[in-house]
Motif scaffolding. Structure first.
Motif, mmCIF file in Angstrom:
data_model
loop_
_atom_site.group_PDB
_atom_site.id
_atom_site.type_symbol
_atom_site.label_atom_id
_atom_site.label_comp_id
_atom_site.label_asym_id
_atom_site.label_seq_id
_atom_site.Cartn_x
_atom_site.Cartn_y
_atom_site.Cartn_z
ATOM 1 N N ALA A 131 0.837 -1.203 0.000
ATOM 2 C CA ALA A 131 0.000 0.000 0.000
ATOM 3 C C ALA A 131 0.869 1.250 0.000
ATOM 4 C CB ALA A 131 -0.926 -0.007 1.207
ATOM 5 N N THR A 132 0.309 2.321 -0.500
ATOM 6 C CA THR A 132 1.060 3.587 -0.594
ATOM 7 C C THR A 132 0.541 4.652 0.371
ATOM 8 O OG1 THR A 132 -0.387 4.319 -2.385
ATOM 9 C CG2 THR A 132 1.654 3.167 -3.007
ATOM 10 N N ASN A 133 -0.543 4.362 1.076
ATOM 11 C CA ASN A 133 -1.134 5.366 1.972
ATOM 12 C C ASN A 133 -1.126 4.881 3.418
ATOM 13 O OD1 ASN A 133 -3.022 3.346 1.490
ATOM 14 N ND2 ASN A 133 -4.776 4.734 1.714
ATOM 15 N N HIS A 134 0.013 4.409 3.886
ATOM 16 C CA HIS A 134 0.103 3.909 5.252
ATOM 17 C C HIS A 134 -0.102 5.043 6.258
ATOM 18 C CE1 HIS A 134 2.744 0.659 3.320
ATOM 19 N NE2 HIS A 134 1.652 0.058 3.751
ATOM 20 N N THR A 135 -0.714 4.710 7.383
ATOM 21 C CA THR A 135 -0.790 5.645 8.491
ATOM 22 C C THR A 135 0.588 5.735 9.158
ATOM 23 O OG1 THR A 135 -1.383 3.960 10.129
ATOM 24 C CG2 THR A 135 -3.187 4.982 8.902
ATOM 25 N N ARG A 136 0.737 6.742 10.012
ATOM 26 C CA ARG A 136 2.011 6.882 10.715
ATOM 27 C C ARG A 136 2.295 5.648 11.560
ATOM 28 N NH1 ARG A 136 5.166 10.825 13.421
ATOM 29 N NH2 ARG A 136 6.833 9.668 14.453
#
Length: 577
Positions: A136-141
């Motif tokens: 994935a490219t939109n990982h959370t912090r």
């Protein structure tokens, strides 16, 4: 010419042999006495006449050390030629990913070795598993932090990297209770040279710097043994000794600390959601951005037990000064209990912590950790620690936290209450009322042809499920109002007074004098909604006392929810965000 004749050479040879024998005998006697730690001072009456031939300082030193070990000291020879007997030093071996704990007295020194055999040995066991999507490219912090922990170790080469980790688990306490402070930290020196097995601040030795009770050093290109020396500083004015945990690994740092910006809420992985007088609710941010239909989403919600832990202690507790980054210190000293659960708030998985046993109007620090169930011989077995956050409990006894409701799943905050109603009873009352208020809308929505083909739908951007979720969030927010102290600091400007006709709080205390002027003004007295609760049900069934209501804000992980939290959050430096 002579009455008898005798050859002179044999007699001379005999005399020479006798002299050699006598010298050797005396030398052996002196060496034997020295080896036994004896001297001839008290046995030879001519000793005082011969003594001046020898070096005075060397003789005294030989006598001083003679009781414990033999160290030769001869006239005409200095110690650079003869050499010095090495001091007896106990060196303890470290295994790969195998932590050791030891006590050490102030002023003492302890030595460790990570041997060449262990350095060239097999990698450790890696058993960290999380429901993560690495593509994935939109990982959370938080996902980004977990991915760094879950990354399998690389295959070691001949020149290996060694990670050294030290954590202070306990330390001497200040003898001045009125001015508590932390003692100087342990000093840890590292050497990669076989010729320097006692590293110190000289010889270009490396240092493990500790901050908050935790320190890590990365050594690259290591080909031989690693020597470590731990020194406990002198601690005048402090009582007790140090206890520390040390570990070495060829795979990854045994323990990890994730830094967050002080006073910056967006950098924190755990935030205080709300408090009442004796408890607090804290939670993570969104753990993942995965779709609700993805396996990762479901796996996070079903995690049992939830993966993260939280340790809470008094903000000014001297036991934790300088130790808030050490897992072993938190585990040993934190006594405040909490319950944890996985919840879906704002449409995404989060972990919730319900902390109990707190005192009214008090400041606390909370530290989130991730600890594996089995730590020995496990890569990263020391776990991870995130930046601490600070919260303050309410002072007035008119609010009570409820959470984990069956219908209003997003509710996890303090609501108007009274001293005679339990948290369970309060939660059922509010949740049932919200559910009943939702039913009429649900029946109306069922009349809409939600399964029509796209060409017949009102909107392609949103569907009936989106509408249902939005209405549910709204009805829960307006039927279950948030509650705050009316005696809260002036920065809570968004408070709306409720039940102001009651002149006291639920615990019997009165409104602060400085607040009475504006709170009981003629305008407020004649404003109907200042004298009642948001909903009639609250006055009829719960009957709360004087309290402050917070303006409605629908929790959804967006700006509204964040703004709602800002009034309750303080950074470690005490500055209001």
């Amino acid at each position: 010419m002579y009455p008898y004749s005798t050859p002179t050479r044999p007699f001379a040879l005999a005399r020479f042999t006798a002299c050699i024998y006598l010298c050797l005998s005396l030398s052996l006697r002196v060496i034997t006495l020295a080896a036994k730690g004896e001297t001839i001072t008290h046995k030879d009456h001519n000793h005082h006449r011969l003594y001046g031939v020898f070096d005075q300082d060397n003789h005294q030193h030989a006598v001083a050390v003679g009781a414990s070990t033999y160290e030769p000291a001869f006239a005409g020879s200095d110690r650079s030629i003869i050499g010095r007997a090495p001091e007896a030093v106990t060196v303890t071996a470290l295994g790969n990913n195998a932590p050791k704990q030891k006590n050490i007295r102030p002023g003492a020194i302890q030595n460790w070795i990570f041997s060449r055999e262990t350095l060239q040995g097999p990698p450790g066991l890696f058993n960290w598993t999380f429901p993560l999507d690495h593509t994935a490219t939109n990982h959370t912090r938080l996902e980004t932090d977990l991915i760094s922990l879950a990354r399998p170790p690389s295959t070691p080469t001949t020149d290996r990297t060694v990670w050294l980790t030290i954590s202070t688990c306990d330390q001497p306490t200040s003898g001045d209770a009125a001015n508590p402070a932390a003692p100087p930290p342990l000093e840890v020196y590292v050497s990669l040279s076989q010729r320097n097995q006692r590293p110190d601040e000289g010889d270009s030795d490396q240092v493990i710097v500790q901050d908050g009770g935790h320190g890590t050093l990365t050594l690259s290109g290591v080909t031989d043994a690693v020597w470590i020396e731990v020194r406990a500083p002198q601690t005048d004015g402090f009582i007790g000794e140090f206890n520390y945990e040390i570990a070495a690994s060829i795979d990854a740092p045994y323990a990890t600390y994730f830094e967050g910006g002080p006073g910056n809420q967006s950098d924190l992985q755990i935030t205080p959601w709300d408090t009442d007088t004796h408890s607090s609710i804290l939670g993570t941010g969104d753990i993942t951005n995965a779709s609700s239909h993805s396996p990762n989403f479901a796996n996070w919600l079903s995690s049992s037990p939830p993966p993260f832990n939280v340790y809470v202690y008094g903000h000014v507790d001297p036991a934790f000064i300088g130790l808030h980054r050490s897992v072993c210190a938190l585990r040993k000293r934190a006594q405040i209990q909490s319950k944890k659960s996985m919840v879906k708030i704002g449409g995404q998985p989060r972990q919730l912590f319900y902390v109990m046993g707190l005192q009214p109007g008090s400041s606390y620090d909370a530290v989130m950790t991730l600890e594996p169930s089995s730590s020995n011989s496990t890569v990263r077995g020391g776990g991870a620690v995130w930046n601490a956050t600070t919260f303050i409990t309410k002072s007035d006894d008119n609010c009570k936290i409820i959470h984990s409701l069956p219908f209003c799943t997003d509710v996890a905050y303090a609501v108007p209450s009274n001293l005679n109603t339990s948290m369970t009873e309060l939660a059922v009352t509010y949740d049932t009322y919200a559910n009943e208020s939702y039913q009429n809308f649900s029946k109306s929505l069922q009349q809409i042809p939600c399964d029509m083909p796209p060409s017949a739908q009102y909107s392609l951007a949103r569907n009936c499920s989106d509408c249902d979720n939005a209405y549910k969030a709204w009805v829960c927010a307006v039927t279950i109002p948030r509650c705050a102290d009316l005696s809260s600091p002036s920065y809570l400007t968004h408070l709306i007074p409720r039940n102001i006709n009651a002149s006291t709080f639920a615990n019997g205390s009165s409104v602060p004098e400085e607040a009475k002027g504006s709170l009981f003004s003629r305008e407020n007295k004649t404003t109907n909604y200042y004298g009642v609760s948001r909903n009639p049900m609250i006055d009829e069934k719960i009957k709360p006392e004087l309290s402050g209501g917070i303006a409605v804000c629908v929790p959804g992980g967006g700006k509204g929810f964040e703004l709602q939290l800002r009034a309750l959050y303080r950074g470690r430096d005490g500055v209001v965000v």
